[in-house]
Design a protein around this motif. Sequence first.
Motif, short mmCIF file in Angstrom:
data_model
loop_
_atom_site.label_atom_id
_atom_site.label_comp_id
_atom_site.label_asym_id
_atom_site.label_seq_id
_atom_site.Cartn_x
_atom_site.Cartn_y
_atom_site.Cartn_z
N SER A 59 1.02 -1.11 -0.28
CA SER A 59 0.18 0.20 0.19
C SER A 59 0.93 1.36 -0.19
CB SER A 59 -1.40 -0.04 1.07
OG SER A 59 -1.50 1.35 1.25
N PRO A 60 0.31 2.28 -0.36
CA PRO A 60 1.26 3.63 -0.78
C PRO A 60 1.05 3.61 0.41
CG PRO A 60 -0.36 3.76 -2.48
CD PRO A 60 -0.96 2.23 -1.63
N ALA A 61 0.52 3.61 1.86
CA ALA A 61 0.15 3.87 2.97
C ALA A 61 1.71 3.48 3.94
CB ALA A 61 -0.72 3.42 3.98
N TYR A 62 2.82 2.65 3.41
CA TYR A 62 3.16 2.01 3.85
C TYR A 62 5.10 2.52 3.02
CZ TYR A 62 0.51 -2.38 4.38
OH TYR A 62 -0.46 -3.01 4.45
N ASP A 63 4.63 3.81 2.11
CA ASP A 63 5.77 3.85 1.90
C ASP A 63 6.09 4.68 2.73
OD1 ASP A 63 5.19 2.69 -0.43
OD2 ASP A 63 4.42 4.51 -1.19
N GLY A 64 6.21 5.78 3.70
CA GLY A 64 6.94 6.42 4.79
C GLY A 64 7.33 6.02 5.68
N PRO A 65 6.53 5.53 6.75
CA PRO A 65 6.74 4.32 7.55
C PRO A 65 8.13 2.58 6.52
CG PRO A 65 4.93 3.65 6.86
CD PRO A 65 5.26 4.65 6.77
N GLU A 66 7.87 2.65 5.80
CA GLU A 66 9.13 1.24 5.41
C GLU A 66 10.62 2.36 5.13
OE1 GLU A 66 6.34 -2.26 3.95
OE2 GLU A 66 7.51 -0.64 2.73
#
Length: 382
Positions: A59-66
């Motif tokens: 998910s794009p939601a993962y991009d930042g924290p990953e």
Amino acid sequence: MSQSPAVPSLAPETQAARGAVPVDSPYRDIVPPLHLATTFERAGDGSYPGGRVYSRDGSPAYDGPEALLKELEGGAAAALFASGMAAASAVLQALKPGARVVAPRAMYWALRNWMIQFAANWQLTLDFFADDAELAALLQRPADLVWLETPANPTWEITDIAAAAKAAHAAGARLVVDSTVPTPVFTRPLELGADIVMHSATKYLNGHSDVVAGALVTRAVDDFWQRIKTVRALGGAVLGPFEAWLLARGMRTLFPRVRTAAASAAAIASHFHGHAKVSLVLYPGLPSHPGHAVAARQMQGGFGAMLSLRIAGGEAAAKTVAARLQVFQRATSLGSVESLVEHRASVEGPGTFCPDDLLRLSVGIEATADLIADLEQALAGV
């Protein structure tokens, strides 16, 4: 919407505080947006111009924290999971049947029990070690995976990561380190030779007791990492977008939270070391701790915010102290802003290795003097 890449020249504290904010938003958001989509549109030719297919694959939601976690750990890639157990189990599930796993006797109890059950079902050979010498002896034979947890919950044994990495690689094994307790604030296992770092992100990475999450960071994007990613996608152990957003929020204050809590833990350990009603303080920051020298070498800037007290008077006294505490809250988990206490042997149940006089303390960010006073008044009632 893309996320800004981490800036390698910045200090880790700065990277974490900046988080992962968008650079192409017309609004110039300071807080990253919440990506809720589960599926993404194909172009007329069947391609995916947005680079996304389905959120279970990423998910794009993962991009930042990953991206942030990858930078903080100095890895090649990171992956979020629905829980710490999901992250840990994905590593084991990526092994082939018949593989040999070496793991510590002192470790997170639920994962240890799951490993035993999974090993039987997956036809794995599972060997446990008690200390660095026993680990070295077990790695005289070939192995496929070595699991470490250091400091080890709930008695806080220390394992030499660099020595374990050398021995594991000589035996043909990958080294995975559960670094939930020290976090990248104090330890970067990949720099010490580990292949994969695991976090129960529910704990310090999020830090607010409102998200269950897990994470893995790898040194190399290889076939084994791809098998782990496949386990995540096909097994469905994926994090929800709102939880990923909350995790990203929590990670922005990682460094001040962990450093504040660790400073209090060190003060508490020193205060109660030698106390008449405490038979033993288990904290790697104390020079008397058997693993102190190794911890000082591989934990840079602090020794973490977890410690345990063995209460003089045994199990009944320990339970009395826990019941009398007023600032420390009686609850499972660790690594959040509030201080928690747990009579760990009761939680782990029959077969536990945990001493029955032990109280596990997760030190939060309250005033150190209040935490010490709370423990003193509780001990006074024994």
